[in-house]
Design a protein around this motif. Sequence first.
Motif, mmCIF file in Angstrom:
data_model
loop_
_atom_site.group_PDB
_atom_site.id
_atom_site.type_symbol
_atom_site.label_atom_id
_atom_site.label_comp_id
_atom_site.label_asym_id
_atom_site.label_seq_id
_atom_site.Cartn_x
_atom_site.Cartn_y
_atom_site.Cartn_z
ATOM 1 N N ALA A 1 0.002 55.195 -3.879
ATOM 2 C CA ALA A 1 0.933 55.413 -2.765
ATOM 3 C C ALA A 1 0.424 54.729 -1.499
ATOM 4 O O ALA A 1 1.183 54.060 -0.790
ATOM 5 N N LEU A 2 -0.863 54.890 -1.207
ATOM 6 C CA LEU A 2 -1.434 54.282 -0.012
ATOM 7 C C LEU A 2 -1.432 52.762 -0.108
ATOM 8 O O LEU A 2 -1.063 52.061 0.842
ATOM 9 N N LEU A 3 -1.832 52.239 -1.255
ATOM 10 C CA LEU A 3 -1.889 50.786 -1.427
ATOM 11 C C LEU A 3 -0.494 50.162 -1.386
ATOM 12 O O LEU A 3 -0.319 49.054 -0.872
ATOM 13 N N THR A 4 0.487 50.868 -1.911
ATOM 14 C CA THR A 4 1.858 50.361 -1.859
ATOM 15 C C THR A 4 2.359 50.322 -0.420
ATOM 16 O O THR A 4 3.036 49.370 -0.003
ATOM 17 N N TYR A 5 2.025 51.351 0.353
ATOM 18 C CA TYR A 5 2.384 51.342 1.772
ATOM 19 C C TYR A 5 1.741 50.150 2.468
ATOM 20 O O TYR A 5 2.399 49.445 3.255
ATOM 21 N N ILE A 6 0.456 49.901 2.212
ATOM 22 C CA ILE A 6 -0.240 48.774 2.838
ATOM 23 C C ILE A 6 0.407 47.455 2.439
ATOM 24 O O ILE A 6 0.574 46.548 3.265
ATOM 25 N N MET B 1 -11.502 54.218 2.277
ATOM 26 C CA MET B 1 -12.279 53.046 2.660
ATOM 27 C C MET B 1 -11.904 51.803 1.851
ATOM 28 O O MET B 1 -11.715 50.720 2.428
ATOM 29 N N PRO B 2 -11.777 51.889 0.530
ATOM 30 C CA PRO B 2 -11.336 50.700 -0.217
ATOM 31 C C PRO B 2 -9.951 50.218 0.206
ATOM 32 O O PRO B 2 -9.662 49.018 0.132
ATOM 33 N N ALA B 3 -9.101 51.143 0.643
ATOM 34 C CA ALA B 3 -7.766 50.740 1.102
ATOM 35 C C ALA B 3 -7.876 49.826 2.317
ATOM 36 O O ALA B 3 -7.137 48.838 2.439
ATOM 37 N N GLN B 4 -8.791 50.131 3.221
ATOM 38 C CA GLN B 4 -8.988 49.270 4.384
ATOM 39 C C GLN B 4 -9.507 47.897 3.961
ATOM 40 O O GLN B 4 -9.114 46.868 4.515
ATOM 41 N N TRP B 5 -10.393 47.883 2.975
ATOM 42 C CA TRP B 5 -10.914 46.616 2.457
ATOM 43 C C TRP B 5 -9.792 45.789 1.838
ATOM 44 O O TRP B 5 -9.689 44.580 2.054
ATOM 45 N N TRP B 6 -8.906 46.466 1.080
ATOM 46 C CA TRP B 6 -7.839 45.754 0.378
ATOM 47 C C TRP B 6 -6.812 45.181 1.344
ATOM 48 O O TRP B 6 -6.128 44.205 1.029
ATOM 49 N N LEU B 7 -6.701 45.763 2.530
ATOM 50 C CA LEU B 7 -5.774 45.249 3.537
ATOM 51 C C LEU B 7 -6.038 43.776 3.813
ATOM 52 O O LEU B 7 -5.107 42.987 3.998
ATOM 53 N N GLU B 8 -7.307 43.383 3.825
ATOM 54 C CA GLU B 8 -7.682 42.007 4.159
ATOM 55 C C GLU B 8 -8.103 41.190 2.949
ATOM 56 O O GLU B 8 -8.116 39.961 3.003
ATOM 57 N N ASP B 9 -8.455 41.835 1.861
ATOM 58 C CA ASP B 9 -8.939 41.125 0.664
ATOM 59 C C ASP B 9 -8.053 41.481 -0.520
ATOM 60 O O ASP B 9 -8.214 42.536 -1.135
ATOM 61 N N ILE C 1 2.529 59.743 0.613
ATOM 62 C CA ILE C 1 1.377 60.317 -0.092
ATOM 63 C C ILE C 1 1.656 61.761 -0.488
ATOM 64 O O ILE C 1 1.286 62.197 -1.580
ATOM 65 N N THR C 2 2.307 62.518 0.387
ATOM 66 C CA THR C 2 2.631 63.910 0.064
ATOM 67 C C THR C 2 3.504 63.984 -1.179
ATOM 68 O O THR C 2 3.295 64.831 -2.053
ATOM 69 N N GLU C 3 4.480 63.107 -1.270
ATOM 70 C CA GLU C 3 5.355 63.072 -2.442
ATOM 71 C C GLU C 3 4.560 62.727 -3.696
ATOM 72 O O GLU C 3 4.792 63.285 -4.775
#
Length: 207
Positions: free
Chosen positions: A95-100, A163-171, A75-77
Amino acid sequence: MPPKRTRMSASQRREQLIAVARALFADRGFEGTSIEEIAHRATVSKPVVYEHFGGKQGLYAVIVDRELTMISSTITEALRSSSSPSVIVERAALALLTYIENSPDGFRLLLAGSDRAAGTYSTLLSDVAIQVSGILAAQFRAHGLEASTAPLYAQMLVGIVAMPAQWWLEDRSMSKEAVAAHMVNLAWNGLRGLQPDPALRHPPALS
């Protein structure tokens, strides 16, 4: 017949134990995972695990610290060359979604957090908010807005992504690109219409 052991170097064995434990911790949590199960999955004896990490807590801390370092640097990059609020949200979100996408087990560990490890998802979000705050402060000054409110708006932007990132982890019904685009849609359409001195539209009546 017990599983056949594979001879590995010390560094290879360490990485294998981390991979095995990472999956177990993500699936069962810290309390639900035992050294016995980790050793069995890795086809080694319990003393081998203790030799490398000192125990379950040490192994857990190493895994969480590694995941936190990985996601933080990613994310820093992404933020390093950002020049506008819309770019900040888009790059940080992707960046966050790609990591997930690449490390769902690691993200579950960070979400769970633990008193046994210093690194958690909340730690990461606090660090990101500080970075975003600095970028926003410069933008606010350039547009005649109060720069002292930048930390507050940074927390809002981080929340739009976190928060949406946590949702996307499962959906996974939407692609990461679509989710990021919707995050930017909400954040940018709000930021570009900022008022220098906002007030409540419907203040509560005085008693």
